[in-house]
Design a protein around this motif. Sequence first.
Motif, mmCIF file in Angstrom:
data_model
loop_
_atom_site.group_PDB
_atom_site.id
_atom_site.type_symbol
_atom_site.label_atom_id
_atom_site.label_comp_id
_atom_site.label_asym_id
_atom_site.label_seq_id
_atom_site.Cartn_x
_atom_site.Cartn_y
_atom_site.Cartn_z
ATOM 1 N N UNK A 1 0.845 -1.193 0.000
ATOM 2 C CA UNK A 1 0.000 0.000 0.000
ATOM 3 C C UNK A 1 0.876 1.237 0.000
ATOM 4 N N UNK A 2 2.161 1.021 0.063
ATOM 5 C CA UNK A 2 3.102 2.113 0.271
ATOM 6 C C UNK A 2 3.315 2.955 -0.964
ATOM 7 N N UNK A 3 4.272 3.877 -0.858
ATOM 8 C CA UNK A 3 4.493 4.835 -1.935
ATOM 9 C C UNK A 3 5.000 4.197 -3.219
ATOM 10 N N UNK A 4 4.571 4.725 -4.340
ATOM 11 C CA UNK A 4 5.117 4.314 -5.630
ATOM 12 C C UNK A 4 5.687 5.548 -6.287
ATOM 13 N N UNK B 1 1.810 13.677 -1.258
ATOM 14 C CA UNK B 1 1.209 13.755 0.072
ATOM 15 C C UNK B 1 -0.245 13.286 0.047
ATOM 16 N N UNK B 2 -0.606 12.512 1.044
ATOM 17 C CA UNK B 2 -2.009 12.171 1.273
ATOM 18 C C UNK B 2 -2.427 12.864 2.554
ATOM 19 N N UNK C 1 -7.470 9.141 0.707
ATOM 20 C CA UNK C 1 -6.244 9.945 0.757
ATOM 21 C C UNK C 1 -4.997 9.141 0.366
ATOM 22 N N UNK D 1 -1.199 6.532 -3.759
ATOM 23 C CA UNK D 1 -0.017 5.947 -3.116
ATOM 24 C C UNK D 1 1.013 7.013 -2.763
ATOM 25 N N UNK D 2 0.641 7.907 -1.892
ATOM 26 C CA UNK D 2 1.587 8.967 -1.522
ATOM 27 C C UNK D 2 2.715 8.408 -0.667
ATOM 28 N N UNK D 3 3.865 9.046 -0.735
ATOM 29 C CA UNK D 3 4.974 8.588 0.109
ATOM 30 C C UNK D 3 4.866 9.206 1.500
ATOM 31 N N UNK E 1 5.470 4.061 4.067
ATOM 32 C CA UNK E 1 4.921 5.422 4.004
ATOM 33 C C UNK E 1 5.404 6.230 5.220
#
Lengths: 371, 232
Positions: free
Chosen positions: A7-10, B70-71, B140, B144-146, B177
Amino acid sequence: MPPDGSYGPTSTDPSVTRSSLPSARRRGSMRRLRAITRKEFIQLVRDRRTLALMIGMPLVLLLIFGYGVRLSVDNIGVELVGHDSPAVRAVLSEHQHFRVAPAVAPTLTAARRDLFNGSEAVAVVVDALGRPVRVLIDGSNAFVAQNSLEYLRTLMSSGTSAPVEILYNPTLRSADFMVPAEVGMIMLWVGTVATAIGVVREREQGTLEQLMMTPIGKLELMVGKILPYSVLTLLIAVMITVLGLVLFRVPMRGNPIELFLFAIPYLVAALSIGLLISTVAQNQRQAMQTATFILLPQVLLSGALFPLSAIPWGIRWVSQMLPLTYFTPISRGMFLKGLGFAQLWPEVSVLCAMALVFTVLAALLFKTRLD
Amino acid sequence: MDVVAARGLVKSFALQPALRGVNLAVPSGELCGVVGADGAGKTTLLRCVAGLYRPDAGTVAPGRAGRADVGFCPQGFHLYPDLTVDENVDFFGAAYGLDVATRAARRDELLDFAGLVGHRARLAGHLSGGMQQKLTLVCSVLHRPSILLLDEPTTGVDPLSRRQFWRLIEELHVAGTTILLASSYFDEVERCEHVVFLHEGRVLSDGGVDELTERGASLEDAFRASLSGVGT
């Protein structure tokens, strides 16, 4: 866990590659615009109360203006004083403007009492030879008094004056005068109020904050918000026009397609005013109040109800700044006279300029930050 | 590398200072909690980090320029109550520019992840408070925000939903994240690797939970100790 294991950042979106960035940006922009427009349509359809108001209110106004409101006053109570006169009676009864009382008031005092009581509005004193020698009019209702005076002048001099021909609305029907103006008034009301409330509701619900976190740009948000209301407003304008033609038999001597083409800059101006209102209103109540504050002068000072020539010079400059001032002659000219672009280009040009100025102003003031 | 950073961050509203020179550094992948009473400036800090507020002075990252990464999960329910769960997710997916196939795939994944699959056709306004918070989280993180900013995400949520919500946060954290969470609950920020005490727009102290609790038996005691240290 999801199929791709995270589910993490891409770092990249699968639908966007570096080599196709400009076209991907365009696609993304169109996608966002479609999404906002679709969302607004869904919300509009589900908000039955607002939708009923948006469609119901123009219908009620159409019926009120078409059936209820008469700019000409008919059935004014009039009595003869002193002597009866079949000739005067015949002249007065010739038109539906007057309802002549069968009884004759014996004295001027009695006639004054009838006017005081409100049982009659006009008293015509007739001498022993059957000639009208004096007229008393109840001036407490200036509208009735003005009309009475005008009708009496016409009737009393009808034997001597040159024949009069009234063009474009020979019977001076109120509906012919009102319905074309109403198209403009309704478009202004629906376009402005619906847009202002639509944007302010986002702020009230806190969804504007969420939208500001997405890549949605100011222009996408503005266009996406106003597109559904443009369609709704145009549909309502078409509905009013068709009902005006069918129910009230208002003539359409111009090209209706041309009318709605000319209505586009007017509509853009109205929607931009709605956006401008949304930049100052913090909640829906404030939006409604501000809209009323802006719309009421438009209706009163634009020439839609009262002639522009009746507006004092001191405030006529306000009229010159109102979009309805320019749309009313377009609408009336096309409905009643069959005018086209050749005659109406000055009004259309002013509306185009207004649409541009209001849109730029709205874009400048529309915030994409919370502070 | 610090992916969330603030240096001398100042923000006022109508001359009333909300942040008075806040310094903050959150390395990539960290779960950082900002704790403080109501009015401490937590929401203002998160909004500045998200680029929703322009700072009066100082610098902040990622801010406006980095919002694509950003989410933001705001305090309370701020989605469309008259749209269904599916429609809300689909709208925000499109708003983030995702194509139809990606949107559909992520919607299925995330609704499953949040346990909302059985509620897809329900109007968001008819969901329970806990479900609404989970739906806000789903919307949000669609892109896929970091970096994920959570503003008091469990306020007003029942204990069970709160536990479920934390499970989701921890999964996102494990997946890499960076999370900055604002909360008024000490037991909540105890789960974070890095805790910041915020009071009246100033950072009182910050560090790991063990580091901070050296000054008191609990995080709350440590917060009180920090308060007395500034003479408040």
